[in-house]
Design an enzyme around this catalytic site. Sequence first.
Site, PDB file in Angstrom:
ATOM      1  N   ASN A  86      -2.352  13.322   2.374  1.00 63.53           N
ATOM      2  CA  ASN A  86      -2.458  12.979   3.942  1.00 63.53           C
ATOM      3  C   ASN A  86      -1.962  14.343   4.717  1.00 63.53           C
ATOM      4  OD1 ASN A  86      -3.456  10.473   3.535  1.00 63.53           O
ATOM      5  ND2 ASN A  86      -1.159   9.889   2.823  1.00 63.53           N
ATOM      6  N   GLN A  93      -0.068  11.271   7.209  1.00 64.91           N
ATOM      7  CA  GLN A  93       1.241  11.911   6.813  1.00 64.91           C
ATOM      8  C   GLN A  93       2.327  11.328   7.319  1.00 64.91           C
ATOM      9  OE1 GLN A  93       1.364  16.265   6.660  1.00 64.91           O
ATOM     10  NE2 GLN A  93       2.943  16.149   5.243  1.00 64.91           N
ATOM     11  N   HIS A  99       2.864  17.127  -0.274  1.00 62.91           N
ATOM     12  CA  HIS A  99       2.986  16.358  -1.501  1.00 62.91           C
ATOM     13  C   HIS A  99       1.507  15.750  -1.823  1.00 62.91           C
ATOM     14  CE1 HIS A  99       3.851  13.710   1.843  1.00 62.91           C
ATOM     15  NE2 HIS A  99       3.070  12.677   1.260  1.00 62.91           N
ATOM     16  N   LEU A 100       1.369  15.485  -3.077  1.00 63.38           N
ATOM     17  CA  LEU A 100       0.118  15.181  -3.773  1.00 63.38           C
ATOM     18  C   LEU A 100       0.394  13.797  -4.105  1.00 63.38           C
ATOM     19  CD1 LEU A 100      -3.135  15.698  -4.618  1.00 63.38           C
ATOM     20  CD2 LEU A 100      -1.935  16.917  -6.652  1.00 63.38           C
ATOM     21  N   HIS A 101      -0.394  12.802  -3.682  1.00 55.31           N
ATOM     22  CA  HIS A 101      -0.504  11.509  -4.108  1.00 55.31           C
ATOM     23  C   HIS A 101      -1.156  11.295  -5.340  1.00 55.31           C
ATOM     24  CE1 HIS A 101       1.542   9.271  -0.709  1.00 55.31           C
ATOM     25  NE2 HIS A 101       0.954  10.217   0.043  1.00 55.31           N
TER      26      HIS A 101
HETATM   27  P1  AMP Z   1       2.553  10.315   3.300  1.00 55.28           P
HETATM   28  O1  AMP Z   1       1.999   9.472   4.166  1.00 55.28           O
HETATM   29  O2  AMP Z   1       1.323  11.073   2.581  1.00 55.28           O
HETATM   30  O3  AMP Z   1       3.355  11.453   3.781  1.00 55.28           O
HETATM   31  O4  AMP Z   1       3.177   9.488   2.114  1.00 55.28           O
HETATM   32  C1  AMP Z   1       4.682   9.467   2.025  1.00 55.28           C
HETATM   33  C2  AMP Z   1       4.925   9.031   0.964  1.00 55.28           C
HETATM   34  O5  AMP Z   1       6.436   8.976   0.641  1.00 55.28           O
HETATM   35  C3  AMP Z   1       4.760   7.184   1.054  1.00 55.28           C
HETATM   36  O6  AMP Z   1       3.871   6.704   0.006  1.00 55.28           O
HETATM   37  C4  AMP Z   1       6.232   6.899   0.671  1.00 55.28           C
HETATM   38  O7  AMP Z   1       6.230   5.357   0.027  1.00 55.28           O
HETATM   39  C5  AMP Z   1       6.783   7.848  -0.051  1.00 55.28           C
HETATM   40  N1  AMP Z   1       8.371   7.821  -0.043  1.00 55.28           N
HETATM   41  C6  AMP Z   1       9.109   7.924   1.096  1.00 55.28           C
HETATM   42  N2  AMP Z   1      10.411   7.837   0.850  1.00 55.28           N
HETATM   43  C7  AMP Z   1      10.319   8.096  -0.668  1.00 55.28           C
HETATM   44  C8  AMP Z   1      11.400   8.219  -1.287  1.00 55.28           C
HETATM   45  N3  AMP Z   1      12.975   8.159  -0.987  1.00 55.28           N
HETATM   46  N4  AMP Z   1      11.253   8.118  -2.773  1.00 55.28           N
HETATM   47  C9  AMP Z   1       9.941   8.148  -3.355  1.00 55.28           C
HETATM   48  N5  AMP Z   1       8.751   8.021  -2.467  1.00 55.28           N
HETATM   49  C10 AMP Z   1       9.213   7.942  -1.221  1.00 55.28           C
END
Ligand code: AMP
Length: 112
Positions: A86, A93, A99-101
């Site tokens: 994202n 995002q 970060h890469l999901h």
């Molecule tokens: P994005 O929307 O691509 O920025 O995704 C951020 C992701 O980070 C989401 O899927 C969250 O669930 C995940 N996330 C946020 N905080 C943490 C955390 N402390 N540990 C693991 N994942 C997290």
Amino acid sequence: MSVDCIFCKIVNGVIPSKKIYEDDDVIAFNDIKPSAKVHFLIVPKLHVESLASCETQHQALLGKMLLLAPKIAKEQGLAGFKTLINTGRDGGQEVFHLHLHVLGGGEKPPKT
Ligand code: AMP
Ligand code: ZN
């Protein structure tokens, strides 16, 4: 390192995570709110806000993140997976550290 960045805090061990991979440049940990049976994030240790902030100097790092996806996915028992980055608020995002999901597992692959 960005002081208010949650992923920098995870990289530095200030906030705990379910870490599944680490090397000098990258860590991977399970997403706290998984959207699939297996859902982890591949995160560079370097603080870069998003894919849109990346430049030529980040080319090797981006390649490394992509190449790690199938390797870690296999270790996590996935035969196939989806990847997602994202980018920007309009791109969904929420955490502004690149970060890469990687998502997979279960009967149906996730929509995103
Ligand atoms: P994005 O929307 O691509 O920025 O995704 C951020 C992701 O980070 C989401 O899927 C969250 O669930 C995940 N996330 C946020 N905080 C943490 C955390 N402390 N540990 C693991 N994942 C997290
Ligand atoms: Zn950060």
